[in-house]
Design an enzyme around this catalytic site. Sequence first.
Site, PDB file in Angstrom:
ATOM      1  N   HIS A   1       0.810  -1.216   0.000  1.00 19.56           N
ATOM      2  CA  HIS A   1       0.000   0.000   0.000  1.00 19.56           C
ATOM      3  C   HIS A   1       0.848   1.273   0.000  1.00 19.56           C
ATOM      4  O   HIS A   1       0.343   2.358  -0.296  1.00 19.56           O
ATOM      5  CB  HIS A   1      -1.004   0.007   1.168  1.00 19.56           C
ATOM      6  CG  HIS A   1      -0.412   0.255   2.510  1.00 19.56           C
ATOM      7  ND1 HIS A   1      -0.204  -0.749   3.442  1.00 19.56           N
ATOM      8  CD2 HIS A   1       0.012   1.395   3.125  1.00 19.56           C
ATOM      9  CE1 HIS A   1       0.303  -0.235   4.541  1.00 19.56           C
ATOM     10  NE2 HIS A   1       0.454   1.069   4.382  1.00 19.56           N
TER      11      HIS A   1
ATOM     12  N   ASP B   1      -0.225  -7.494   1.149  1.00 18.37           N
ATOM     13  CA  ASP B   1       0.335  -6.162   1.403  1.00 18.37           C
ATOM     14  C   ASP B   1       1.865  -6.175   1.478  1.00 18.37           C
ATOM     15  O   ASP B   1       2.462  -5.559   2.362  1.00 18.37           O
ATOM     16  CB  ASP B   1      -0.248  -5.563   2.680  1.00 18.37           C
ATOM     17  CG  ASP B   1      -0.081  -4.039   2.731  1.00 18.37           C
ATOM     18  OD1 ASP B   1       0.202  -3.439   1.676  1.00 18.37           O
ATOM     19  OD2 ASP B   1      -0.215  -3.465   3.823  1.00 18.37           O
TER      20      ASP B   1
ATOM     21  N   GLY C   1       3.516   5.934   8.253  1.00 13.81           N
ATOM     22  CA  GLY C   1       4.920   6.139   7.894  1.00 13.81           C
ATOM     23  C   GLY C   1       5.783   4.966   8.320  1.00 13.81           C
ATOM     24  O   GLY C   1       6.828   4.696   7.739  1.00 13.81           O
TER      25      GLY C   1
ATOM     26  N   SER D   1       4.672   2.023   7.992  1.00 15.06           N
ATOM     27  CA  SER D   1       4.265   0.949   7.094  1.00 15.06           C
ATOM     28  C   SER D   1       5.440   0.432   6.275  1.00 15.06           C
ATOM     29  O   SER D   1       6.134   1.206   5.613  1.00 15.06           O
ATOM     30  CB  SER D   1       3.169   1.430   6.148  1.00 15.06           C
ATOM     31  OG  SER D   1       1.977   1.688   6.839  1.00 15.06           O
TER      32      SER D   1
ATOM     33  N   LEU E   1     -11.953 -18.855  -3.876  1.00 17.60           N
ATOM     34  CA  LEU E   1     -12.690 -20.111  -3.929  1.00 17.60           C
ATOM     35  C   LEU E   1     -14.109 -19.938  -4.464  1.00 17.60           C
ATOM     36  O   LEU E   1     -14.737 -20.890  -4.905  1.00 17.60           O
ATOM     37  CB  LEU E   1     -12.758 -20.737  -2.529  1.00 17.60           C
ATOM     38  CG  LEU E   1     -11.436 -21.229  -1.941  1.00 17.60           C
ATOM     39  CD1 LEU E   1     -11.639 -21.683  -0.497  1.00 17.60           C
ATOM     40  CD2 LEU E   1     -10.860 -22.357  -2.779  1.00 17.60           C
TER      41      LEU E   1
ATOM     42  N   VAL F   1     -18.416 -18.099   3.685  1.00 15.92           N
ATOM     43  CA  VAL F   1     -18.397 -18.907   4.899  1.00 15.92           C
ATOM     44  C   VAL F   1     -18.819 -18.055   6.082  1.00 15.92           C
ATOM     45  O   VAL F   1     -18.718 -16.822   6.047  1.00 15.92           O
ATOM     46  CB  VAL F   1     -17.001 -19.518   5.153  1.00 15.92           C
ATOM     47  CG1 VAL F   1     -16.613 -20.465   4.036  1.00 15.92           C
ATOM     48  CG2 VAL F   1     -15.953 -18.425   5.338  1.00 15.92           C
TER      49      VAL F   1
END
Length: 361
Positions: free
Chosen positions: A92, A122, A194, A196, A263, A267
């Site tokens: 991201h 990510d 920041g 991240s 899939l 669920v």
Amino acid sequence: MKTKKIILNLIFPILILGLFTGCSFGEDKKPTDIEKENPTIIEIQNDITEIYKKISYGCVGIYATSNTSGSTGSGVVYKEVNGLYYVVTNYHVIEGMDKVRVYRGGSRYLKASVIGGDPKNDIAVLTFSLDLFGGDEVYVNDIFSYDEEIVSVGQTVLAIGCPLGLENYNSLSTGVVSRIGKGIIQTNAEINPGNSGGGLFNASGRLIGINTEKEVYTQSMDENGVIRDIPVEGLGFAISLDVVKKCITDIEDKKTAIERPTLGIQVIAVNRYLTTSETSPYVEYLPNTLEEALVVAKVNEGVAKKAGLKTHDVILTVKGNQIVTLNDLSYELNLSLVGETFEMEVYRPSTQEKVKIQIIL
């Protein structure tokens, strides 16, 4: 401010105590408990300082831009090949950006190339080289040279990154592992926007995860029925090293954005004793031996239906690993690739038997 006053009031008697216990007045005195502990505290502090000095040279800032926006984040160098350095960061941080630079402090912006990314997990991989002016030596966190470290709740961790922007380059925060989940590590080490893509390290300086997000607030209804935002502290999350390494391997192999398969099912997580209006109708499908499981609520057209999965099937295992929560299923699916065989064992209520299903993703 009251907290600060309490701390000062607690410290002041200790300082006075230290002043007088330093004078023996001709008596042989044994060291106080505080004096006994100080060397240990100093040693721990020195260890963290030395570890930071080493591993911080393998931590970088990320500056990414497009025609309309920009983004900053952090990254960790994990490999070097003939002067080309490989960096792992969050997807991201660079998503939708045209240009990416690696920042190494001061005014050291180095051109970077995006090898590929894994949006579902990510994770992204970049490369850069030192320019003519060189710069400080780059430390390589060679995560593929050792097995994943054993991560335990309570162990000390170091988070390094650029919180709130590159001006806070390679800021250090410390904390402990608070909880360990499937593919995720929760920590109370302070991380902010920041951070991240930055590294979460153990006290030995080995990378154990990539910082990715934090809880900022939760919501609660007051006595008047009004929803209020409640600030949350000390809830940061890092992607665990086993996921990071798998993503890096797939990205380096494909050299593009990784598409994780689906899939085509819905669920619902069912707990026999903690039911809601949504989950209570599905309790009857659980076998008597299970208190909690995932029940298939709907099977859409796709690979799962083609393989024979049915509505109300209870998912027991995937690839031989027990499945209890939605996170368990997502973990297995998000580390799979299109074309792989997804082996699943389910309990079928209609026939009260276990069924093995092989799904070609």
